[in-house]
Design a protein around this motif. Structure first.
Motif, mmCIF file in Angstrom:
data_model
loop_
_atom_site.group_PDB
_atom_site.id
_atom_site.type_symbol
_atom_site.label_atom_id
_atom_site.label_comp_id
_atom_site.label_asym_id
_atom_site.label_seq_id
_atom_site.Cartn_x
_atom_site.Cartn_y
_atom_site.Cartn_z
ATOM 1 N N ASP A 92 -2.101 7.121 6.407
ATOM 2 C CA ASP A 92 -0.976 6.822 7.300
ATOM 3 C C ASP A 92 -1.073 5.400 7.848
ATOM 4 O OD1 ASP A 92 -0.011 9.396 6.880
ATOM 5 O OD2 ASP A 92 -0.679 10.152 8.834
ATOM 6 N N ARG A 93 -2.272 4.957 8.166
ATOM 7 C CA ARG A 93 -2.468 3.593 8.674
ATOM 8 C C ARG A 93 -2.290 2.560 7.569
ATOM 9 N NH1 ARG A 93 -1.121 -0.013 11.709
ATOM 10 N NH2 ARG A 93 -2.640 -1.597 12.216
ATOM 11 N N TYR A 94 -2.745 2.886 6.369
ATOM 12 C CA TYR A 94 -2.631 1.979 5.224
ATOM 13 C C TYR A 94 -1.202 1.478 5.037
ATOM 14 C CZ TYR A 94 -1.738 0.743 0.372
ATOM 15 O OH TYR A 94 -1.296 0.113 -0.760
ATOM 16 N N TRP A 95 -0.233 2.386 5.111
ATOM 17 C CA TRP A 95 1.154 1.984 4.871
ATOM 18 C C TRP A 95 1.555 0.825 5.764
ATOM 19 C CZ3 TRP A 95 2.899 3.619 0.517
ATOM 20 C CH2 TRP A 95 2.530 4.869 0.028
ATOM 21 N N ARG A 96 1.174 0.868 7.031
ATOM 22 C CA ARG A 96 1.576 -0.154 8.003
ATOM 23 C C ARG A 96 0.889 -1.500 7.778
ATOM 24 N NH1 ARG A 96 5.696 0.939 11.755
ATOM 25 N NH2 ARG A 96 5.997 3.179 11.719
ATOM 26 N N LEU A 97 -0.099 -1.529 6.908
ATOM 27 C CA LEU A 97 -0.830 -2.766 6.609
ATOM 28 C C LEU A 97 -0.311 -3.445 5.350
ATOM 29 C CD1 LEU A 97 -4.447 -1.453 7.279
ATOM 30 C CD2 LEU A 97 -2.921 -2.656 8.874
ATOM 31 N N THR A 98 0.680 -2.834 4.701
ATOM 32 C CA THR A 98 1.183 -3.343 3.430
ATOM 33 C C THR A 98 2.709 -3.407 3.436
ATOM 34 O OG1 THR A 98 1.389 -1.159 2.395
ATOM 35 C CG2 THR A 98 -0.751 -2.260 2.202
ATOM 36 N N ASP A 99 3.226 -4.077 2.414
ATOM 37 C CA ASP A 99 4.658 -4.056 2.130
ATOM 38 C C ASP A 99 4.836 -3.092 0.958
ATOM 39 O OD1 ASP A 99 7.249 -4.381 1.255
ATOM 40 O OD2 ASP A 99 7.172 -6.568 1.210
ATOM 41 N N PRO A 100 5.137 -1.830 1.222
ATOM 42 C CA PRO A 100 5.228 -0.842 0.145
ATOM 43 C C PRO A 100 6.496 -0.968 -0.697
ATOM 44 C CG PRO A 100 5.792 0.197 2.208
ATOM 45 C CD PRO A 100 5.377 -1.213 2.535
ATOM 46 N N THR A 101 7.296 -2.002 -0.422
ATOM 47 C CA THR A 101 8.522 -2.229 -1.187
ATOM 48 C C THR A 101 8.341 -3.308 -2.249
ATOM 49 O OG1 THR A 101 9.410 -3.955 0.273
ATOM 50 C CG2 THR A 101 9.851 -1.656 0.893
ATOM 51 N N ASP A 102 7.162 -3.888 -2.343
ATOM 52 C CA ASP A 102 6.912 -5.043 -3.219
ATOM 53 C C ASP A 102 5.846 -4.702 -4.258
ATOM 54 O OD1 ASP A 102 6.462 -7.511 -4.386
ATOM 55 O OD2 ASP A 102 6.023 -8.547 -2.511
ATOM 56 N N ASP A 103 6.228 -4.647 -5.520
ATOM 57 C CA ASP A 103 5.241 -4.361 -6.564
ATOM 58 C C ASP A 103 4.843 -5.614 -7.341
ATOM 59 O OD1 ASP A 103 7.448 -4.796 -8.151
ATOM 60 O OD2 ASP A 103 7.275 -2.935 -9.279
ATOM 61 N N GLY A 104 5.212 -6.795 -6.840
ATOM 62 C CA GLY A 104 4.872 -8.049 -7.510
ATOM 63 C C GLY A 104 3.694 -8.756 -6.872
ATOM 64 N N GLY A 105 3.046 -8.094 -5.935
ATOM 65 C CA GLY A 105 1.951 -8.681 -5.170
ATOM 66 C C GLY A 105 2.175 -8.338 -3.709
ATOM 67 N N GLN A 106 1.503 -9.034 -2.838
ATOM 68 C CA GLN A 106 1.681 -8.819 -1.413
ATOM 69 C C GLN A 106 1.726 -10.168 -0.720
ATOM 70 O OE1 GLN A 106 1.581 -5.322 0.570
ATOM 71 N NE2 GLN A 106 2.785 -5.526 -1.291
ATOM 72 N N PHE A 107 2.809 -10.370 0.030
ATOM 73 C CA PHE A 107 2.971 -11.556 0.852
ATOM 74 C C PHE A 107 2.924 -12.796 -0.041
ATOM 75 C CE2 PHE A 107 0.821 -7.968 2.867
ATOM 76 C CZ PHE A 107 1.860 -7.544 3.668
ATOM 77 N N CYS A 108 2.079 -13.781 0.238
ATOM 78 C CA CYS A 108 2.068 -14.988 -0.596
ATOM 79 C C CYS A 108 1.219 -14.818 -1.853
ATOM 80 C CB CYS A 108 1.577 -16.192 0.203
ATOM 81 S SG CYS A 108 -0.165 -16.121 0.668
ATOM 82 N N ASP A 109 0.452 -13.767 -1.928
ATOM 83 C CA ASP A 109 -0.392 -13.528 -3.102
ATOM 84 C C ASP A 109 0.421 -12.759 -4.134
ATOM 85 O OD1 ASP A 109 -2.797 -14.743 -2.165
ATOM 86 O OD2 ASP A 109 -3.063 -13.048 -0.825
ATOM 87 N N ARG A 110 0.701 -13.424 -5.244
ATOM 88 C CA ARG A 110 1.576 -12.848 -6.255
ATOM 89 C C ARG A 110 0.773 -12.542 -7.512
ATOM 90 N NH1 ARG A 110 4.554 -10.824 -3.305
ATOM 91 N NH2 ARG A 110 5.925 -10.343 -5.032
#
Length: 192
Positions: A92-110
């Protein structure tokens, strides 16, 4: 202007140690959520978490390294006391630490190694699936939740220079996290 270091640091010649055995009474969970420095930092702050190790999982290379981990995810192995925090609470906490709508990487890390994913054992799958369903049903995410839940395979610990990076390099980590836009994006995705 800050240019993100894409979760890179100076390599060392130190050998990777063998994975330490799981302490009695502890359980493990494995998550990918972009740069493992951020996941290590955020998961390590949770009560009941005894250790967080950066590493690689989900690929076919038997001995992945930072320079050679095709198909692998940058991930963290979280060891925790289930009497203090349950696996479901971690997910449950994990979800809030990520962008679960992005499968191309996370944030600036692509790129594929920065994709989010939850890696589960057979005993963990039901909790992970229920947690994902709750996130989808909540309507709290600005976008479609596409983070996969995958079967856990081998986990290889990252090189020493990646471990506990935020604590050992606080100024660089803070600049990286801000420059990468992680927290700003989390506020957009989670409508907070």
């Amino acid at each position: 202007m800050f240019v993100a270091a894409a979760c890179s640091a100076e390599p060392s010649s130190a050998q990777q140690p063998r994975q330490a055995p799981l302490p009695a009474g502890q359980q493990e969970a494995v998550f990918a959520g972009g740069c493992f420095w951020c996941m290590e930092h955020d998961m390590g702050a949770l009560p009941g978490v005894s250790s967080v190790m950066s590493g690689y999982t989900g690929g076919r290379n038997a001995n992945p390294t930072y320079e050679n981990h095709p198909g692998h995810f940058e991930a963290v192995r979280v060891r925790f006391d289930p009497n203090v925090i349950t696996y479901r609470q971690l997910v449950d906490r994990y979800w809030r630490l990520t962008d679960p709508t992005d499968d191309g990487g996370q944030f600036c890390d692509r790129g594929s190694s920065y994709r989010p994913a939850i890696f589960v054992t057979p005993d963990q799958r039901a909790d992970a699936e229920a947690s994902k369903a709750a996130v989808v049903a909540s309507g709290n995410v600005n976008g479609e939740v596409i983070t996969p839940i995958l079967s856990l395979g081998p986990f290889t610990e990252a090189e020493e220079y990646h471990r506990d990076y935020a604590r050992r390099n606080p100024a660089h980590y803070a600049a990286y996290r801000t420059g990468c836009g992680r927290d700003a994006r989390l506020r957009q995705v989670w409508r907070r």
